[in-house]
Design an enzyme around this catalytic site. Structure first.
Site, short mmCIF file in Angstrom:
data_model
loop_
_atom_site.label_atom_id
_atom_site.label_comp_id
_atom_site.label_asym_id
_atom_site.label_seq_id
_atom_site.Cartn_x
_atom_site.Cartn_y
_atom_site.Cartn_z
N HIS A 22 -7.97 -5.78 -0.10
CA HIS A 22 -6.59 -5.06 0.24
C HIS A 22 -5.90 -5.68 1.65
O HIS A 22 -6.68 -5.68 2.59
CB HIS A 22 -6.67 -3.78 0.29
CG HIS A 22 -5.68 -2.87 0.49
ND1 HIS A 22 -4.69 -2.54 -0.49
CD2 HIS A 22 -5.26 -1.97 1.45
CE1 HIS A 22 -3.85 -1.69 -0.25
NE2 HIS A 22 -3.91 -1.28 1.13
N GLU B 116 -9.29 -5.43 -4.22
CA GLU B 116 -8.78 -4.55 -3.27
C GLU B 116 -9.67 -3.66 -2.63
O GLU B 116 -9.45 -3.48 -1.33
CB GLU B 116 -7.78 -3.70 -4.21
CG GLU B 116 -6.78 -4.23 -4.87
CD GLU B 116 -5.46 -4.37 -3.90
OE1 GLU B 116 -5.45 -4.02 -2.48
OE2 GLU B 116 -4.09 -4.76 -4.27
N SER C 49 0.86 -1.21 -0.04
CA SER C 49 -0.08 0.21 0.14
C SER C 49 0.95 1.17 -0.04
O SER C 49 1.62 1.33 -0.90
CB SER C 49 -0.98 0.02 1.03
OG SER C 49 -2.11 0.92 0.87
#
Length: 543
Positions: A444, A348, A218
């Site tokens: 995610h 995600e 990320s």
């Protein structure tokens, strides 16, 4: 040696030879005392730069001063200033008395932690030093800490035969806000300083300063992408792994406009200058950033799609610290000599939908608004519906948000690296997590516990469930073996072929075969083929 072969057990060999199992060693700044945990030497809370307070606040990092005597390295350094709810700093296991052990001062935000399977002082031959993996945590450039138990590097180091380093860096206003009179991207400069510390000191821990891999997820992956093209970081690492690269990088104009509104939260006459912001303690700046982030969704006309993310910080393409956006610079060969792994998760956006209470509640109107904000072509709604005729509004909303924010920026980073003459390997995590009753899919951050093998700590219980399955353990072992083989130069093209513009092969991590196959998101790739990822301007064109 292939990815499936075991890494050398330096620690066992040293112990068998009758070496001293103590955990004291000397580095440039002084002597350290660490711990032995699970067969790995662990050193926490080592300063790599001076605390960025007082005269050093908002400045580029300054090398850490030395110390006399032996510094205890048993406790993590404090998290950089952030919203309290985002801080998951815990004491390391073994502090049964509940006390905060170690020699870390409250303002020593800039520290590193080291896990080494080599006993201190036993690896004197440079030819047998271990590869090094340096982790950069995520958190939207506004939260996170290397002290998160999910980032404990013990298992990765022990089973992979690598030295693992994690680090804290400045985040939020302190690290990423555009501040007049201060260098841009102070958080990135901190990361460079930590990598310089690794270069100068890691041999004392049995690590090879010439075999350093940076990896992150990320915002950590966004940092890795930036480091790839920063002149200041050149030569500090030879390999990189970027897990879910976020697309937003700010132009100086956009960053300055956002900072103006953050400063306004402190008072109507406050401007985002180093002199004026220095009047406020870090917690006030954190609160101002949080307050402004809560209002961003109403300013889409002013700031574009990034207003929908609620994330007011990103690396700034300032022309100096970060001269160009990563996709542009990589395509021109900025990091052609650095080997790259880059990839993303299949679903995600689903984590954010779950955390915000949106799962199962997305309307057609919300989907249309997302296409308007993030779509890559003139009529993105029609294009996505044609590509996914069976998808409902919620799935289409998830797809376009996932593509804009993580999936396509990650794929295009690989394509840029290849265009610039480099090598890139691509993966997608498609394993459907059982966490939250199976509602999260391959969301995610699911890759983080799998990367470290910490399947019961940090975010793992939410993402994977309270009891990790055998399939989760197997998948984690496969991912860790690939990552450490890559860092150790043991990963061959037969194990994992590089991505190319013709065959487009990728490693698909599905929890079963985990095999090399055609890149799974071909529909999205084609939709985004002509989109240019670059620094986000002010929508009025002044950026």
């Amino acid at each position: 040696m292939t990815a499936a072969e075991p890494a050398p057990d330096i620690a066992s060999a040293s112990t068998a030879a009758g070496a001293d199992p103590g955990t004291e060693l000397s580095i440039a700044a002084g002597r350290l005392r660490g711990r032995r945990e699970g067969g790995v030497a662990v050193f926490r809370g080592i300063p790599y730069a001076e605390p960025p307070v007082g005269a050093l606040r908002f400045a580029a990092p300054s090398p850490a001063a030395g110390w006399a005597g032996v510094r205890d390295a048993g406790a993590y350094g404090p998290a950089c200033p952030q919203a309290e709810s985002a801080t998951r700093l815990t004491r390391p296991s073994g502090d049964a008395d509940g006390g905060a052990r170690g020699s870390v001062a409250p303002d020593e935000w800039l520290t590193v932690n080291v896990w080494s399977p080599a006993l201190p002082g036993t690896v004197t031959d440079p030819d047998v030093r271990l590869p090094v993996m340096v982790w950069i945590h995520g958190g939207a450039y506004m939260s996170g800490t290397a002290g998160d138990p999910g980032y404990d590097g013990g298992r990765l180091a022990r089973e992979g035969g690598v030295v693992v380093v994690t680090l804290n860096y400045r985040i939020g206003v302190e690290g990423f806000a555009w501040i007049e009179g201060a260098p841009a991207n102070r958080g990135l400069l901190d990361q460079v300083a930590a990598l310089e510390w690794v270069r100068d000191n890691i041999a004392a821990f049995g690590g090879d300063p010439g075999r350093v891999t940076v990896f992150g997820e990320s915002a950590g992956a966004g940092s890795v992408a930036a480091l790839l093209v920063m002149e200041r970081a050149a030569g500090l690492f030879t390999r990189a792994i970027a897990q879910s690269v976020p697309g937003p990088y700010f132009s100086a104009e956009l960053a300055a406009d956002i900072s103006t509104e953050i400063a306004a939260e402190l008072g109507p006459d406050i401007r985002p200058t180093a002199a004026e912001l220095a009047q406020f303690p870090p917690d006030r700046l954190v609160a101002a950033g949080v307050a402004m982030a809560g209002k961003m969704s109403g300013w889409e006309e002013r700031w574009g799609g990034v207003a929908r993310t609620g994330a007011p910080y990103s690396p700034v393409v300032d022309g100096d610290v970060l001269p160009r956006a990563p996709w542009e610079a990589l395509a021109d060969g900025a990091a052609r000599d650095v080997e790259l792994i880059v990839g993303h998760n299949q679903d995600e956006f689903r984590l954010f939908a779950a955390l915000s209470g949106q799962l199962g509640r997305i309307t057609e109107e919300q989907a249309r608004a997302a296409f308007s904000a993030f779509g890559p072509v003139a009529d993105s709604a029609a294009a996505y519906r044609a590509a996914h005729p069976d998808a409902d509004a919620e799935r289409l909303h998830e797809l376009v948000f996932s593509d804009w924010l993580f999936r396509m920026p990650s794929l295009r980073l690989a394509e840029a690296q290849i265009a610039g003459g480099g090598t890139a390997r691509v993966y997608e995590l498609t394993w459907q997590s059982p966490g939250m009753g199976g509602a999260l899919g391959a969301c995610h951050a699911l890759d983080v516990p799998l990367t470290f093998g910490n399947l019961t700590s940090g975010l793992a219980p939410m993402l994977i469930g309270p009891e990790p399955s055998a399939e989760a353990e197997t998948l984690s072992a496969r991912l860790r073996a690939a990552w450490t083989a890559f860092a150790s130069s043991r990963l061959t093209d037969e194990d994992w072929p590089p991505y190319d513009a013709h065959k487009r092969r990728a490693l698909v991590l599905d929890g079963g075969a985990n095999a090399i196959a055609a890149y799974p998101e071909e529909d999205s790739r084609l939709l985004w083929e002509s989109h240019r990822f670059a620094a986000l301007p002010l929508p009025d064109g002044k950026g």
